[in-house]
Every structure is written in structure tokens, then in C-alpha cells.
Design an enzyme around this catalytic site. Structure first.
Site, PDB file in Angstrom:
ATOM      1  N   ASN A 108       0.649  -1.025   0.045  1.00 45.93           N
ATOM      2  CA  ASN A 108      -0.105  -0.412   0.397  1.00 45.93           C
ATOM      3  C   ASN A 108       1.100   1.241   0.237  1.00 45.93           C
ATOM      4  O   ASN A 108       1.978   1.241   0.718  1.00 45.93           O
ATOM      5  CB  ASN A 108      -0.952   0.209   1.407  1.00 45.93           C
ATOM      6  CG  ASN A 108      -1.873   0.970   0.949  1.00 45.93           C
ATOM      7  OD1 ASN A 108      -2.753   1.410   0.241  1.00 45.93           O
ATOM      8  ND2 ASN A 108      -1.978   1.978   2.288  1.00 45.93           N
ATOM      9  N   HIS A 110       0.718   4.698   0.832  1.00 51.36           N
ATOM     10  CA  HIS A 110       0.173   6.318   1.958  1.00 51.36           C
ATOM     11  C   HIS A 110       0.798   7.248   1.961  1.00 51.36           C
ATOM     12  O   HIS A 110       1.924   7.226   2.142  1.00 51.36           O
ATOM     13  CB  HIS A 110       0.087   5.609   3.540  1.00 51.36           C
ATOM     14  CG  HIS A 110      -1.421   6.138   4.791  1.00 51.36           C
ATOM     15  ND1 HIS A 110      -2.538   6.349   4.569  1.00 51.36           N
ATOM     16  CD2 HIS A 110      -0.345   7.204   5.598  1.00 51.36           C
ATOM     17  CE1 HIS A 110      -2.700   7.358   5.442  1.00 51.36           C
ATOM     18  NE2 HIS A 110      -1.670   8.048   6.051  1.00 51.36           N
ATOM     19  N   ASP A 146      -2.440   0.371   8.301  1.00 57.36           N
ATOM     20  CA  ASP A 146      -1.300   1.204   7.888  1.00 57.36           C
ATOM     21  C   ASP A 146      -1.170   1.469   8.708  1.00 57.36           C
ATOM     22  O   ASP A 146       0.342   1.685   8.860  1.00 57.36           O
ATOM     23  CB  ASP A 146      -2.187   3.014   7.486  1.00 57.36           C
ATOM     24  CG  ASP A 146      -2.599   3.624   6.977  1.00 57.36           C
ATOM     25  OD1 ASP A 146      -2.935   2.866   5.404  1.00 57.36           O
ATOM     26  OD2 ASP A 146      -3.396   4.475   6.902  1.00 57.36           O
TER      27      ASP A 146
END
Length: 201
Positions: A108, A110, A146
Site C-alpha cells: 500500500n 500512504h 496503515d
């Protein structure tokens, strides 16, 4: 044999487009984007994938429990035999089932220097906190928000005149750069995981 990437998105898909351009230009060598999946009908990122001739699937998530939904997505990704999954503005927290299905194979990006400012509106959080540096983080995904081990980060100075919009635009340019670099690190196996640390080989 080319490594197969699956991309999950919920919105415009700017990081997906950056990855697709890197694949096309050979900056991510010996790889292809095998499938783009969205949980939202009408996501602009799906249209962008179709324009590039990349297979797409829309699997609406509304009203479904997290794991029930994730089992549908995991089935599609397995069907496509993906080697790596990249989240590109995917607005869902993954279930333990999903994470366990692809250990250390989900990335991911972020828009903050994690662990600072997880979740939504990271740029607003950064400006309100008064930090002097902001940035972005590519990390492995676990079932927490996260929170997975960090692969790469990029920092930029926060200017006195910055707004949420101007800061987001400058961070986005760094996102596009380091996501490509992180995908290469993972696909080429140029790392090992030591505790929470990603150590480059």
C-alpha cells in the site's frame, strides 16, 4: 515469465496509472498488470484500466461484511495468479483472511511518513500538527490500518504557504516515484523482513 500484479482501487487510480506507465516504460521490468479490481462502481480508475486494455472487475462491497467481501476478491486474484497486490487508493481495511492469503505480497502507498498520520486526511493532519516534513510511505499490508512493515519512504519539506491541496500534489509526485521503486524491490526479492524492519539485500 512476467510477474503478475493485481491492483485494487476505489477512486481515480492515479497511483495505478503511474504503475501502469512504469510497467509500459520498462521501469518495472518483466511484469504486467494482470487485473484491476474496484469495490466501487463508476470508479474512474476502472475506466483508465479499460483504456489501457487491462482486465477489470468491479465487485461492489456495499452491505457485505469484510471477510465475506474479501473472499470474493481473493478468489479473483487467485484466478489471475497474481504475484503481488498493489493497493492504489483502495478505501477498505483488509481482513485477516485476505492478508493471510497473500503474506508479504500486498503493498500500500500512504500519503504520510508513517507511523505519523494514518487513515484519512493525512495532509490536513500534518498541517494542523505543524510538522516541518511530510511525505509518503510504501508498506506491506497487515490487518491493521496503515501499520505493516515499511518498504520505502520519501520526505518533502512543508512550506509555510502550503495548503492541503498543494501539499497533496507534491506528495503525490513522490508517491508515483517510490511506488515503482518499492514494487521492483519486492518483485525482485531484494529484501528480507527482520521483525518490523525491511532490510534491503
Amino acid at each position: 515469465m512476467k510477474k503478475r500484479i493485481g491492483v485494487l482501487l476505489s477512486g481515480r487510480g492515479s497511483n495505478f496509472v503511474a504503475l501502469a506507465e512504469s510497467v509500459s516504460a520498462g521501469r518495472i521490468p518483466n511484469a504486467e498488470i494482470a487485473i484491476v479490481v474496484s469495490n466501487r462502481e463508476g470508479a474512474p480508475g476502472i475506466d483508465k484500466a479499460k483504456e489501457r486494455g487491462i482486465p477489470t472487475r468491479v465487485i461492489p462491497s456495499k452491505g457485505l461484511e469484510r471477510e465475506t467481501y474479501d473472499r470474493q476478491v481473493v478468489a479473483v486474484l487467485r484466478e489471475q495468479k497474481v504475484d503481488l497486490i498493489c493497493l492504489a487508493g483502495y478505501m477498505r481495511l483488509l481482513s485477516q483472511y485476505f492478508v493471510a492469503s497473500f503474506p508479504n505480497r500486498i503493498l500500500n502507498i500512504h500519503p504520510s511518513l508513517l507511523p505519523s498520520f494514518p487513515g484519512l486526511e493525512s495532509q490536513r493532519q500534518a498541517l494542523e500538527y505543524g510538522v516541518k516534513f511530510a511525505g509518503c510511505t510504501v508498506h506491506f499490508v497487515d490487518e491493521n490500518l496503515d501499520a505493516g512493515p515499511i518498504v520505502l519512504q520519501a520526505a518533502i519539506p512543508v512550506r509555510d504557504e502550503d495548503t492541503e491541496t498543494s501539499l497533496a500534489e507534491r506528495i503525490l509526485a513522490e508517491e508515483h516515484r517510490i511506488y515503482t521503486e518499492a514494487v521492483n524491490i519486492v518483485l525482485e526479492g531484494q529484501y528480507r523482513v527482520t521483525g518490523r524492519r525491511i532490510v534491503r539485500s
